[in-house]
Design a protein around this motif. Structure first.
Motif, mmCIF file in Angstrom:
data_model
loop_
_atom_site.group_PDB
_atom_site.id
_atom_site.type_symbol
_atom_site.label_atom_id
_atom_site.label_comp_id
_atom_site.label_asym_id
_atom_site.label_seq_id
_atom_site.Cartn_x
_atom_site.Cartn_y
_atom_site.Cartn_z
ATOM 1 N N ARG A 182 0.878 -1.178 0.000
ATOM 2 C CA ARG A 182 0.000 0.000 0.000
ATOM 3 C C ARG A 182 0.913 1.224 0.000
ATOM 4 O O ARG A 182 1.875 1.276 0.765
ATOM 5 N N TYR A 183 0.599 2.190 -0.840
ATOM 6 C CA TYR A 183 1.406 3.400 -0.968
ATOM 7 C C TYR A 183 0.482 4.607 -0.853
ATOM 8 O O TYR A 183 -0.536 4.681 -1.551
ATOM 9 N N GLU A 184 0.823 5.524 0.046
ATOM 10 C CA GLU A 184 -0.013 6.697 0.274
ATOM 11 C C GLU A 184 0.758 7.968 -0.032
ATOM 12 O O GLU A 184 1.923 8.101 0.326
ATOM 13 N N THR A 185 0.081 8.893 -0.704
ATOM 14 C CA THR A 185 0.607 10.222 -0.930
ATOM 15 C C THR A 185 -0.307 11.188 -0.178
ATOM 16 O O THR A 185 -1.285 10.756 0.447
ATOM 17 N N GLU A 186 -0.029 12.475 -0.263
ATOM 18 C CA GLU A 186 -0.905 13.450 0.380
ATOM 19 C C GLU A 186 -2.283 13.458 -0.256
ATOM 20 O O GLU A 186 -3.277 13.764 0.397
ATOM 21 N N ASP A 187 -2.352 13.085 -1.539
ATOM 22 C CA ASP A 187 -3.599 13.191 -2.279
ATOM 23 C C ASP A 187 -4.317 11.874 -2.542
ATOM 24 O O ASP A 187 -5.504 11.875 -2.866
ATOM 25 N N ALA A 188 -3.615 10.755 -2.440
ATOM 26 C CA ALA A 188 -4.236 9.497 -2.853
ATOM 27 C C ALA A 188 -3.599 8.296 -2.160
ATOM 28 O O ALA A 188 -2.519 8.385 -1.586
ATOM 29 N N VAL A 189 -4.298 7.163 -2.269
ATOM 30 C CA VAL A 189 -3.816 5.885 -1.751
ATOM 31 C C VAL A 189 -3.855 4.886 -2.908
ATOM 32 O O VAL A 189 -4.817 4.848 -3.679
ATOM 33 N N TYR A 190 -2.800 4.082 -3.013
ATOM 34 C CA TYR A 190 -2.678 3.101 -4.084
ATOM 35 C C TYR A 190 -2.332 1.743 -3.471
ATOM 36 O O TYR A 190 -1.718 1.672 -2.408
ATOM 37 N N VAL A 191 -2.724 0.667 -4.167
ATOM 38 C CA VAL A 191 -2.403 -0.678 -3.691
ATOM 39 C C VAL A 191 -1.864 -1.533 -4.822
ATOM 40 O O VAL A 191 -2.203 -1.338 -5.990
ATOM 41 N N ALA A 192 -1.015 -2.476 -4.441
ATOM 42 C CA ALA A 192 -0.554 -3.539 -5.337
ATOM 43 C C ALA A 192 -1.179 -4.819 -4.801
ATOM 44 O O ALA A 192 -0.991 -5.175 -3.637
ATOM 45 N N ILE A 193 -1.981 -5.486 -5.633
ATOM 46 C CA ILE A 193 -2.673 -6.699 -5.207
ATOM 47 C C ILE A 193 -2.435 -7.805 -6.223
ATOM 48 O O ILE A 193 -2.048 -7.554 -7.357
ATOM 49 N N THR A 194 -2.690 -9.028 -5.786
ATOM 50 C CA THR A 194 -2.656 -10.173 -6.678
ATOM 51 C C THR A 194 -3.788 -11.106 -6.247
ATOM 52 O O THR A 194 -4.195 -11.110 -5.083
ATOM 53 N N GLU A 195 -4.294 -11.875 -7.188
ATOM 54 C CA GLU A 195 -5.392 -12.779 -6.847
ATOM 55 C C GLU A 195 -4.927 -13.769 -5.781
ATOM 56 O O GLU A 195 -3.820 -14.305 -5.851
ATOM 57 N N TYR A 196 -5.783 -13.991 -4.785
ATOM 58 C CA TYR A 196 -5.446 -14.869 -3.657
ATOM 59 C C TYR A 196 -5.727 -16.322 -4.018
ATOM 60 O O TYR A 196 -6.755 -16.641 -4.612
ATOM 61 N N HIS A 197 -4.809 -17.187 -3.642
ATOM 62 C CA HIS A 197 -4.966 -18.633 -3.853
ATOM 63 C C HIS A 197 -4.688 -19.329 -2.534
ATOM 64 O O HIS A 197 -3.701 -19.036 -1.868
ATOM 65 N N ASP A 198 -5.553 -20.288 -2.184
ATOM 66 C CA ASP A 198 -5.347 -20.964 -0.901
ATOM 67 C C ASP A 198 -5.080 -22.458 -1.022
ATOM 68 O O ASP A 198 -4.565 -23.065 -0.097
ATOM 69 N N SER A 199 -5.379 -23.080 -2.147
ATOM 70 C CA SER A 199 -5.083 -24.505 -2.275
ATOM 71 C C SER A 199 -3.697 -24.674 -2.909
ATOM 72 O O SER A 199 -3.239 -23.828 -3.682
ATOM 73 N N ALA A 200 -3.040 -25.769 -2.592
ATOM 74 C CA ALA A 200 -1.690 -26.020 -3.099
ATOM 75 C C ALA A 200 -1.667 -26.019 -4.625
ATOM 76 O O ALA A 200 -0.768 -25.456 -5.243
ATOM 77 N N GLU A 201 -2.664 -26.614 -5.248
ATOM 78 C CA GLU A 201 -2.717 -26.680 -6.706
ATOM 79 C C GLU A 201 -2.864 -25.283 -7.314
ATOM 80 O O GLU A 201 -2.179 -24.946 -8.281
ATOM 81 N N GLU A 202 -3.736 -24.468 -6.743
ATOM 82 C CA GLU A 202 -3.913 -23.101 -7.240
ATOM 83 C C GLU A 202 -2.633 -22.283 -7.076
ATOM 84 O O GLU A 202 -2.267 -21.508 -7.955
#
Length: 114
Positions: free
Chosen positions: A39-59
């Motif tokens: 998560r990156y915040e500036t005075e004017d905005a907030v931005y995020v870096a995300i990736t799809e979540y996987h919980d099974s070993a195969e995924e």
């Protein structure tokens, strides 16, 4: 897309890892889980870096772990994720967030050839 946080704990190789999971509802009401990488915040905005979540070993093994950079907006106390439409803004924020992700997770991402 609306955002809700979910806590998930994992025990891998005797290290305790607790990813920050975001539950995102798309325009059709479908729920998609993403892992918040940075998560990156500036005075004017907030931005995020995300990736799809996987919980099974195969995924996890089959996943491509594409990193998505989005802007966080807040309206009526709820957070929303939005694409960054300004190319210059996207390039600046993407460079900062990807640097943070690479350092935190000790990985190297490459830029696709255009």
């Amino acid at each position: 897309m609306t955002v809700e946080r979910i806590v998930v704990a994992m025990d891998n190789d005797r290290e305790f890892y607790e990813p920050d999971i975001l539950s995102v509802s798309d325009e059709d009401g479908n729920e998609i889980l993403f892992e918040l990488l940075e998560r990156y915040e500036t005075e004017d905005a907030v931005y995020v870096a995300i990736t799809e979540y996987h919980d099974s070993a195969e995924e996890i093994v089959d996943a491509d772990y594409e990193v998505i950079i989005l802007k966080v907006l807040e309206e009526n106390g709820e957070e929303y994720l939005e694409e960054i439409e300004d190319e210059k803004e996207y390039e600046q924020v993407s460079e900062i967030l990807m640097g943070m992700v690479e350092q935190k997770y000790d990985v190297d991402y490459f830029e696709p050839e255009q």
